[in-house]
Write an enzyme that holds these catalytic residues in place. Structure first.
Site, mmCIF file in Angstrom:
data_model
loop_
_atom_site.group_PDB
_atom_site.id
_atom_site.type_symbol
_atom_site.label_atom_id
_atom_site.label_comp_id
_atom_site.label_asym_id
_atom_site.label_seq_id
_atom_site.Cartn_x
_atom_site.Cartn_y
_atom_site.Cartn_z
ATOM 1 N N ALA A 1 0.857 -1.175 0.000
ATOM 2 C CA ALA A 1 0.000 0.000 0.000
ATOM 3 C C ALA A 1 0.896 1.228 0.000
ATOM 4 O O ALA A 1 2.104 1.131 0.237
ATOM 5 C CB ALA A 1 -0.910 0.016 1.233
ATOM 6 N N MET A 2 0.312 2.397 -0.261
ATOM 7 C CA MET A 2 1.074 3.646 -0.289
ATOM 8 C C MET A 2 0.240 4.761 0.302
ATOM 9 O O MET A 2 -0.905 4.976 -0.091
ATOM 10 C CB MET A 2 1.484 3.972 -1.728
ATOM 11 C CG MET A 2 2.219 5.295 -1.870
ATOM 12 S SD MET A 2 3.762 5.300 -0.912
ATOM 13 C CE MET A 2 3.885 7.050 -0.523
ATOM 14 N N GLU A 3 0.850 5.514 1.220
ATOM 15 C CA GLU A 3 0.132 6.465 2.059
ATOM 16 C C GLU A 3 -0.093 7.831 1.415
ATOM 17 O O GLU A 3 -0.115 8.861 2.109
ATOM 18 C CB GLU A 3 0.901 6.668 3.373
ATOM 19 C CG GLU A 3 2.280 7.334 3.252
ATOM 20 C CD GLU A 3 3.442 6.386 3.069
ATOM 21 O OE1 GLU A 3 4.587 6.802 3.303
ATOM 22 O OE2 GLU A 3 3.196 5.221 2.692
ATOM 23 N N ASN A 4 -0.310 7.888 0.110
ATOM 24 C CA ASN A 4 -0.579 9.177 -0.531
ATOM 25 C C ASN A 4 -1.626 9.944 0.281
ATOM 26 O O ASN A 4 -2.676 9.406 0.628
ATOM 27 C CB ASN A 4 -1.112 8.967 -1.950
ATOM 28 C CG ASN A 4 -0.282 7.982 -2.738
ATOM 29 O OD1 ASN A 4 0.917 8.159 -2.913
ATOM 30 N ND2 ASN A 4 -0.927 6.922 -3.209
ATOM 31 N N HIS B 1 -1.708 1.052 9.308
ATOM 32 C CA HIS B 1 -0.360 1.531 8.972
ATOM 33 C C HIS B 1 -0.429 2.780 8.091
ATOM 34 O O HIS B 1 0.230 3.792 8.368
ATOM 35 C CB HIS B 1 0.403 0.414 8.255
ATOM 36 C CG HIS B 1 1.798 0.779 7.856
ATOM 37 N ND1 HIS B 1 2.901 0.344 8.556
ATOM 38 C CD2 HIS B 1 2.281 1.505 6.809
ATOM 39 C CE1 HIS B 1 3.996 0.800 7.973
ATOM 40 N NE2 HIS B 1 3.656 1.516 6.901
ATOM 41 N N GLU B 2 -1.232 2.710 7.037
ATOM 42 C CA GLU B 2 -1.288 3.825 6.097
ATOM 43 C C GLU B 2 -1.948 5.052 6.730
ATOM 44 O O GLU B 2 -1.515 6.185 6.486
ATOM 45 C CB GLU B 2 -2.033 3.421 4.821
ATOM 46 C CG GLU B 2 -1.457 2.202 4.112
ATOM 47 C CD GLU B 2 0.037 2.269 3.881
ATOM 48 O OE1 GLU B 2 0.575 3.376 3.662
ATOM 49 O OE2 GLU B 2 0.694 1.216 3.915
ATOM 50 N N GLU C 1 8.613 4.869 8.574
ATOM 51 C CA GLU C 1 8.088 3.509 8.441
ATOM 52 C C GLU C 1 8.138 2.725 9.744
ATOM 53 O O GLU C 1 7.256 1.914 10.015
ATOM 54 C CB GLU C 1 8.848 2.765 7.337
ATOM 55 C CG GLU C 1 8.691 3.392 5.955
ATOM 56 C CD GLU C 1 7.241 3.428 5.469
ATOM 57 O OE1 GLU C 1 6.374 2.809 6.102
ATOM 58 O OE2 GLU C 1 6.985 4.074 4.447
#
Length: 961
Positions: A346-349, A381-382, A404
């Site tokens: 996943a990516m926290e944009n 997490h995100e 992170e």
């Protein structure tokens, strides 16, 4: 970013060690190398590379340096992009766009250096950009422009000089390929109801925003982004902020929709995101004060309710973090979108979080309990990053661990709030602390934080996304929170976030705020300042083993290394000593915390009388291992066998894991470690069994090609049979699953290990279930929790009919979690030709998606038959695999680890070194560190086997008699 991706927790258990009978095949295959390369004359070191040398600039010119000069500072961007979701006349998918960036001059200069990679820029009077002054400033004329390919810059050289304090506007127009490379602005393709569909997606972290538009692509170069997306009718456009205007119009004679978004908050380029698709969503906004939450995915997935679980937990987790940080969520919406092709987990944009489908979508009919847990952990997490990482951002990638590691710690707190009955916080020891120990016990490890000049090139940045940054970061921050107490830790976080909101920081800024919180708490007494304690944990690699002598009360520490005789080449100003908080108990009763502040000290309370036992590092709150004098070990073993529940559950796992790793490092005898498993016939809890299984699987990897395998299998069959019988009883002979969250994981272990070791009736059970499904493919009655195990063993004991049926079901699967189970199970076959065919499939994105290629190869390598095939496959095709999948990919570290996990002979070590030498010119990207670690681990295993194999064999034989 999420912790990457991996197959389901228990799949490795089922996929490993299937066929002792295949030994002859393996031996024959292990010496085959289908395309052996000629040896090269140059040599490559096989030793550790823990110290990353400062990058040597190509020249002293600013455009030949990998860091931007400090002459310019961006203020805001105007970006307009038009992705084409169909092939153009040249057979390509492309996007076109324009970008203007307003910046101020900090220091007088005649150069504008801005990141730009793989974009074709429109020429204006022979120049690649236009420059104008703002707010009354006069812009000098452009002398010339060019691309500096190595450093990924567009260089604009001016005839005059930019003046400090003045503002300017740089404008570009460009065209780029909407490739399927999972980086920058890229495309994903999928089929729904037989119709091929294309999605345009972004993944900017760490250095890929420059592939979407020219930008100052460093985390400290924060700016506001005004984004406009042009897209075809029937599609929607999403970005970090809410859309404020949508209109239909014609461009170049084509009907399009123009969507304009409100300006973003001040943020880093790596967090910019946009998506164009025909997806739909499910949403929730309980009142006007709540953030608008939407879960986006393929229309069929949303229609089937696969987004409902993520939707149900997002608002509670956001509220938890608002309270935890004492800071409101900074944005007005939280979009989360599940994508068919996504390289990371996943990516926290900011405001538009992107996920793999397996990390966001849940189908109660086909998704397992582990899939549900995966979703709540990754979402937590995100969302933790929305504050820690997005609102306050690291200054440079050398401190990635702060982003992170923090999210990897507090993800458990957010998940626990969302699912309070799961006791999920304890699992951090399994999925972070023990993972960190495994890597950090090598001399090729590295400190959490390093100097800025050690991390410059994109490949060096990508190497920072590793187990140390994520899992060790989580472990040391959890330890810090434990000895400060959670309320004081959270208080320091709150003031830190308020001071640095919309800015950047370094790790010492956090220490400052935590120290202030300590000073405002009179009852909390620390032996040293937060800085002095924590710098020893983040500025030197590794961790200590604490040895307690209960006969004398002496407590000592030593740098723990898997190979004790290894030479640590990275110097440490702290001489590999730590300030260690020790929580402990005496015969089940908690005692006052102690601190070990030097190499050794006498703590009289730890001197105990006969019959008492000491257990240190309760709750595994500290990042260290523990050893005891032989008498105390014996008393702990006696307690386990007589009444194991007196020892806390999490510490039963600790005793097992510490003992096996101390034995690997030749600190205690391996037979002592093996004896810790004898009580397992009494154990019913998940965490101790999982800890034991991981260590036993490490032994399987060493011994499944040797004469030790049979006696070991027989011993474990005896140990797991009571667990198998227990679940057969409480589930009405496997007709149901137990209600408890962790009990369901224990049930999976019972079935998986029983089948692996040959408990009577287990394999017959899995074959029966699978055959019933084959007879009625539309009615799969195998419980989702048990499917990974059932699929794997049915394929392992079957043939091409079972494999082809599973492949067919995999291609038809519409739920990502089910597709993962099926894809991984295909690697369980014992047939070499089927495994080789499957390996070839990984090269065809129409068969195996690019995001899944490396994990599929790794799953095949986990099979005792498939390991040499996967190794030969990767060696023969390394250059292709690396260029197609590996440049900038974080997954190559796992791939190298997977394909070398069984290496334990001199022959394999030599092959590994040759592979390293043969491909020095190609490179290894994010797998560079993993390759050095593989060499180091192989050497350690060779030595350990020479010293221990005989007594391990004798011990298992004695227990199986």
């Amino acid at each position: 970013m999420g912790k990457g991706f991996y197959i389901s927790k228990h799949l490795a258990i089922a996929a490993v060690l299937l066929a002792a009978a295949a030994l002859a095949t393996i031996v024959a295959l292990s010496i085959v190398y289908s395309k052996e390369k000629a040896k090269k004359s140059h040599q490559v070191s096989d030793g550790p590379t823990s110290r990353m040398p400062p990058t040597t600039p190509l020249s002293n010119e600013p455009w030949d340096k990998y860091r931007l000069p400090n002459t310019l500072k961006p203020q805001f961007y105007n970006i307009s992009l038009w992705p084409r979701l169909s092939i153009d006349a040249k057979g390509m998918y492309v996007f076109t766009g324009s970008s203007g960036v307003a910046f101020t001059c900090e220091k007088e200069t005649d150069l504008i250096i801005i990141h730009c990679h793989k974009l074709n820029l429109t020429l204006f009077d022979g120049r690649h950009a236009k420059l104008t002054g703002m707010q009354g400033a006069t812009a000098p004329a452009i002398k010339k422009t060019w691309f500096q390919l190595e450093t990924q810059y567009l260089v604009v050289q001016l005839k005059g000089r930019l003046k400090p304090g003045k503002a300017y506007w740089l404008y570009t127009e460009f065209r780029g390929e909407l490739a399927d490379d999972l980086q920058g602005f890229y495309r994903s393709e999928y089929e729904e109801d037989g119709v091929k569909k294309v999605v345009a997606i972004t993944q900017m972290q760490a250095t890929y925003a420059r592939k979407a538009f020219p930008c100052f692509d460093e985390p400290a170069m924060k700016a506001i982004f005004h984004i406009t997306l042009i897209h075809e009718p029937g599609t929607i456009a999403l970005s970090n902020s809410r859309d404020v205007d949508t209109e239909s119009l014609q461009m170049d004679g084509i009907d399009v929709i123009k969507t304009v978004f409100e300006p973003t908050k001040t943020m880093s380029t790596y967090l910019v995101a946009f998506v164009v698709s025909d997806f739909t969503y499910t949403s929730k906004q309980t009142d006007s004060k709540d953030v608008m939450v939407r879960i986006w995915a393929r229309q069929k997935a949303i229609g089937e309710g696969q987004g409902d679980y993520a939707l149900s937990i997002t608002q509670p987790i956001l509220k938890f973090f608002e309270k935890y940080y004492s800071t409101n969520y900074p944005l007005s919406k939280s979009d989360q979108i599940a994508l068919p092709d996504f390289n990371a987990g996943a990516m926290e944009n900011w405001g538009l979080v992107t996920y793999r489908e397996t990390s966001l979508l849940y189908d109660p009919k086909t998704s397992a309990n582990g899939n549900k847990q995966r979703i709540v952990i990754v979402v937590s997490h995100e969302l933790a990053h929305m504050w820690f990482g997005n609102l306050v951002t690291l200054k440079w990638w050398n401190d990635l661990w702060l982003n992170e590691g923090f999210a990897s710690y507090v993800e458990y707190l957010g998940a626990d709030y969302a699912e309070p009955t799961w006791n999920i916080k304890d699992q951090i020891i399994l999925y972070d602390i023990y993972r960190a120990f495994a890597v950090d016990s090598l001399v090729s490890s590295h400190p959490l934080s390093c100097k800025e000049e050690e991390v410059n090139k994109p490949a060096e940045i990508s190497q920072m996304f590793n187990t140390i940054s994520y899992s060790k970061g989580a472990a040391v921050l959890r330890m810090l929170s434990e000895f400060l107490t959670e309320p004081i830790f959270a208080k320091g976080l709150s003031t830190y976030l308020n001071q640095f909101a919309y800015g950047n920081s370094v790790y010492s800024d956090l220490w400052d705020h935590l120290q202030k919180a300590v000073e405002k708490t009179p009852h909390l007494k620390l032996p040293h300042r937060v800085h002095d304690i924590m710098n020893r944990w983040i500025l030197q690699m590794g961790f200590p083993v604490v040895t307690i002598d209960t006969q004398t009360g002496n407590v000592s520490q030593k740098h723990f290394l898997l190979e004790p005789n290894s030479v640590v080449e990275r110097p440490s100003e702290f001489n590999y000593e730590w300030f260690i908080p020790i929580k402990w108990m005496k015969k089940g009763v908690e005692q006052d915390q102690l601190w070990l502040l030097q190499k050794s000290a006498v703590h009289k309370p730890m001197k105990v009388s006969r019959g008492d036992w000491v257990l240190a590092n309760t709750n595994v709150s500290g990042y260290y291992r523990v050893n005891y004098d032989p008498e105390n070990w014996e008393r702990l073993l006696k307690q386990l066998s007589s009444n194991h529940q007196v020892i806390p559950l999490i510490n039963r796992a600790q005793i097992l894991d510490d003992a096996f790793n101390l034995a690997r490092a030749s600190i205690i005898n391996i037979t002592l470690a093996l004896r810790t498993t004898k009580y397992l016939s009494l154990e019913r809890e998940y965490i101790p069994w999982e800890a034991a299984l991981r260590n036993l699987n490490s032994l399987f990897l060493l011994f499944d090609r040797s004469e030790v395998y049979g006696p070991m299998q027989a011993y474990l069959r005896k140990q797991v049979k009571p667990l198998f019988d227990h679940f057969a009883s409480v589930t009405e002979n496997w007709a149901t699953v137990p209600p408890g969250h962790n009990d369901q994981f224990s049930q999976i272990i019972a079935l998986s290990l029983a089948c692996k070791t040959g408990v009577q009736g287990c394999r017959e059970l899995t074959k029966t279930w699978f055959r019933q499904w084959m007879q009625d493919p539309n009615n799969n009655e195998i419980h989702p929790n048990l499917r990974s195990t059932v699929y794997c063993y049915a394929i392992a004991t079957g043939g091409v009919e079972e494999w082809d049926f599973t492949w067919k079901m995999f291609k038809k699967a519409t739920v990502a979690a089910e597709a993962v189970k099926l894809r991984a199970a295909l690697s369980c076959t014992r047939e070499p030709w089927l495994l080789n065919r499957f390996l070839e499939y990984t090269l065809d994105p129409n068969k195996i998606r690019k995001q899944d290629a490396t994990s599929t190869i790794g799953a095949i390598a986990s099979n005792v038959v498939g390991q040499p095939l996967a190794w030969n496959f990767v060696r023969a095709r390394w250059e292709y695999l690396f260029k197609e999948y590996g440049v900038g990919s974080f997954s190559f570290s796992s791939l190298i680890s997977d394909i070398t996990s069984r290496f334990c002979t001199t022959f394999e070590l030599n092959q590994l070194k040759q592979f390293q030498m043969d491909n020095a010119d190609v490179g290894f990207g994010s797998g560079t560190q993993a390759l050095h670690q593989a060499v180091e681990k192989t050497k350690a295993k060779i030595k350990w086997l020479e010293e221990n194999k005989k007594q391990v064999l004798q011990w298992f034989i004695s227990q199986s008699a």
